[in-house]
Design a protein around this motif. Structure first.
Motif, PDB file in Angstrom:
ATOM      1  N   ILE A 197      45.385  45.755  45.865  1.00 11.71           N
ATOM      2  CA  ILE A 197      44.641  44.590  46.354  1.00 11.71           C
ATOM      3  C   ILE A 197      43.135  44.831  46.378  1.00 11.71           C
ATOM      4  O   ILE A 197      42.389  44.040  46.947  1.00 11.71           O
ATOM      5  CB  ILE A 197      45.111  44.197  47.770  1.00 11.71           C
ATOM      6  N   LEU A 200      40.305  42.232  46.150  1.00 11.36           N
ATOM      7  CA  LEU A 200      39.971  41.329  47.251  1.00 11.36           C
ATOM      8  C   LEU A 200      38.704  41.771  47.993  1.00 11.36           C
ATOM      9  O   LEU A 200      38.227  41.046  48.867  1.00 11.36           O
ATOM     10  CB  LEU A 200      41.132  41.268  48.256  1.00 11.36           C
ATOM     11  N   CYS A 210      42.853  42.995  40.145  1.00  9.54           N
ATOM     12  CA  CYS A 210      43.964  43.471  40.990  1.00  9.54           C
ATOM     13  C   CYS A 210      43.704  42.994  42.418  1.00  9.54           C
ATOM     14  O   CYS A 210      42.994  43.651  43.189  1.00  9.54           O
ATOM     15  CB  CYS A 210      44.047  44.999  40.947  1.00  9.54           C
ATOM     16  N   PHE A 211      44.271  41.854  42.768  1.00  6.84           N
ATOM     17  CA  PHE A 211      43.968  41.285  44.086  1.00  6.84           C
ATOM     18  C   PHE A 211      45.228  40.834  44.807  1.00  6.84           C
ATOM     19  O   PHE A 211      45.219  39.849  45.532  1.00  6.84           O
ATOM     20  CB  PHE A 211      42.962  40.135  43.976  1.00  6.84           C
ATOM     21  N   GLY A 212      46.326  41.569  44.628  1.00  6.84           N
ATOM     22  CA  GLY A 212      47.511  41.313  45.427  1.00  6.84           C
ATOM     23  C   GLY A 212      48.459  40.273  44.880  1.00  6.84           C
ATOM     24  O   GLY A 212      49.252  39.703  45.628  1.00  6.84           O
ATOM     25  N   HIS A 340      46.154  50.581  48.472  1.00  6.40           N
ATOM     26  CA  HIS A 340      46.856  49.832  49.499  1.00  6.40           C
ATOM     27  C   HIS A 340      48.145  50.552  49.852  1.00  6.40           C
ATOM     28  O   HIS A 340      49.054  50.657  49.028  1.00  6.40           O
ATOM     29  CB  HIS A 340      47.166  48.420  48.995  1.00  6.40           C
ATOM     30  N   PRO A 457      44.900  34.447  46.223  1.00  6.05           N
ATOM     31  CA  PRO A 457      44.087  35.535  46.781  1.00  6.05           C
ATOM     32  C   PRO A 457      43.913  35.417  48.296  1.00  6.05           C
ATOM     33  O   PRO A 457      43.932  36.429  49.010  1.00  6.05           O
ATOM     34  CB  PRO A 457      42.749  35.402  46.045  1.00  6.05           C
ATOM     35  N   ALA A 460      47.071  36.712  50.017  1.00  8.58           N
ATOM     36  CA  ALA A 460      47.104  38.181  50.022  1.00  8.58           C
ATOM     37  C   ALA A 460      46.183  38.733  51.099  1.00  8.58           C
ATOM     38  O   ALA A 460      46.542  39.659  51.845  1.00  8.58           O
ATOM     39  CB  ALA A 460      46.706  38.719  48.648  1.00  8.58           C
TER      40      ALA A 460
END
Length: 518
Positions: A197, A200, A210-212, A340, A457, A460
């Protein structure tokens, strides 16, 4: 040639083409599978950027029991000990499997592995490839192996937007978006390998993409998400305007480099372990220096000194691009979101709480990392869990599948995490408190409840903020200035979409102090 979706119905679908996704596809061969990635194979993933290595007890003075003890100590009371022991026991075999796929690990002239040291490890047990280019070499070899495997159908420049479930809540298909349009691909077996994540956050070492997404796919399908509040901030990202930020590997400190302020003061000298203390301790120490108005540097001029460029060629290149010679100049560093520890809750086989849905790699929460990941355990975990997921899928009879069909629903807009980054950076960073979480939830909830480009987003990020708000203690990477002590009894966080939205609404609507409603 791009495969025709009509020929792929019923195959297991692997979402993501970093280490976990590539390895799962290879372990399933020769079973036909579909590997879906929104970028070319191996791109837009964190794995190729891994400068560290793979942790495994392979030295003559080492044993998996010692590796397990170090992992559990770093996890600060939240590791699942059975999971830890299973994964560290399997670590040497995971490295052997990658070597068979063509990964060129660094070895001595007698063929033995070169073993490095990283923070909070009691032994030299880090296996590298191409010095500080381990992730890049692993992904290079696995991409070549995947492309040479006829049973793996690769859908590049494609994106899974939703998981579809049947009346019983089991996986029934995926909503897939490509340039040709949106379609439903029937499948009863989906493996999420979508990464973390970090995208983010404004300051992160992860790819911006790559943001969940995997967390959101799983949560919207009804899966349980575990420990989303635990975000590890790597202490030493190169401090520059580049985004994503470039990593200065912990291995540099493992070879003797010191952390100093602008006056040359070594501010961690009195800390147990000093520069090789657990990452959360080092990150907080650096953050406090920065908040106090200091600049922080990694001084490698004496150790490793003149051998720096030979030992760390990738980092040396990063430094040169920024006008820094690490053999003569201290390297400016600061913490950045890196890994994460939370993710989709899975069992020993990588199976989530939704029938037909597995997860592997950073998107999964196995219980290995607890509250604070031990350096170089993540690549090892990804390979071990990929093998377990493949074995679990192989052990099940092939289910009856539906047929391919174009999607009737209107396509969802492309995701845009940009507006989310300042919210998490401000309110869920290295140091946290309840007021910040409340504001984050107020900002995120309306975005997560909509159907705009920020909805996924925001959801997440909302998982992170609600999990952090409800954990009224400081543990591992989660440090609350308003609750600096640890709770007496360790507990994990488990959230579903319904519980996180309900909790978020309560936080927004209530004026009660955090202690009353957390």
């Amino acid at each position: 040639m791009t495969p025709d979706l009509r020929d792929l119905a019923g195959r297991p679908v692997i979402v993501g083409a970093g280490l976990a996704g590539l390895a799962t596809a290879l372990f399933l061969a020769p079973r036909p599978v579909v590997l879906v990635t929104k970028a070319p194979l191996g791109a837009e993933a964190s794995s190729p950027w891994a400068q560290g290595g793979m942790a495994a007890a392979m030295g003559g003075d080492d044993h998996p029991t010692l590796h397990a003890e170090d992992t559990i100590a770093a996890g600060d009371g939240l590791c699942d000990e059975a999971t830890v022991r299973r994964i560290v026991d399997a670590a040497p075999a995971a490295i052997a499997a990658l070597a068979r796929f063509g990964v060129g690990f660094d070895r001595h002239t007698d063929g033995g592995f070169r073993l490095g040291l990283e923070a909070a490890h009691g032994r030299n047990r880090i296996v590298h490839a191409e010095g500080d280019g381990t992730g890049r070499e692993i992904v290079r070899a696995l991409v070549a192996a995947v492309r040479a495997t006829p049973s793996i159908a690769c859908l590049e420049q494609a994106e899974i937007r939703r998981l579809l479930t049947d009346a019983h809540g089991s996986v029934a298909g995926v909503l897939i978006a490509r340039s040709e349009g949106v379609a439903v691909l029937p499948t009863r077996r989906v493996v999420l390998a979508t990464g973390g994540i970090g995208g983010l956050y404004e300051e992160s070492t992860n790819p911006r993409g790559c943001f969940g997404q995997g967390l959101v796919l799983a949560a919207r399908a009804g899966a349980v998400i575990a420990d989303p509040e635990f975000v590890q901030f790597h202490p030493t990202a190169f401090a520059s305007a580049a985004r994503p930020m470039r990593l200065v590997s912990e291995a540099v400190r493992g070879e003797g480099a010191a952390l100093v302020d602008e006056a040359g003061h070594r501010f961690l000298a009195a800390e147990p372990g000093a520069e090789l203390a657990p990452r959360d301790i080092v990150a907080r120490a650096i953050w406090r220096q920065i908040e106090a108005g200091h600049r922080v540097f990694l001084d490698a001029r004496e150790r490793p000194g003149n051998g720096f460029a030979r030992r760390f060629p990738s980092i040396a290149a990063i430094c040169r691009a920024e006008g820094v010679d690490p053999e003569r100049d201290p390297i400016p560093v600061r913490p950045a979101a890196h890994y994460h520890m939370g993710g989709v809750a899975v069992d020993a086989d990588g199976q989530s709480t939704v029938e037909g849905l597995w997860a592997a790699g950073e998107v999964a929460s196995t219980g290995l990392h607890g509250a604070n990941r031990l350096a170089s355990n993540s690549l090892t975990e990804a390979v071990v869990l990929a093998a377990a997921v493949a074995a679990s899928i192989e052990a099940r009879p092939a289910p009856a599948e539906g047929r391919f069909m174009p999607a009737a629903a209107a396509p969802l807009p492309p995701d845009n995490p940009g507006p989310i980054r300042p919210i998490l950076a401000r309110h869920a960073g290295v140091l946290r408190d309840a007021d910040g979480f409340r504001q984050a939830v107020r900002d995120l909830l309306p975005l997560a409840s909509g159907r705009t480009a920020t909805a996924d987003p925001a959801l997440a990020a909302l998982l992170v903020a609600v999990g952090a708000y409800r954990r009224r203690e400081s543990r591992g990477a989660h440090f609350r200035s308003d609750h600096p002590a640890r709770e007496t009894f360790p507990r994990r966080t488990f959230l579903t979409l319904d519980t996180v939205m309900s909790a978020a609404s309560e936080i927004v609507e209530s004026n009660l102090p955090a202690a009353r409603i957390a």
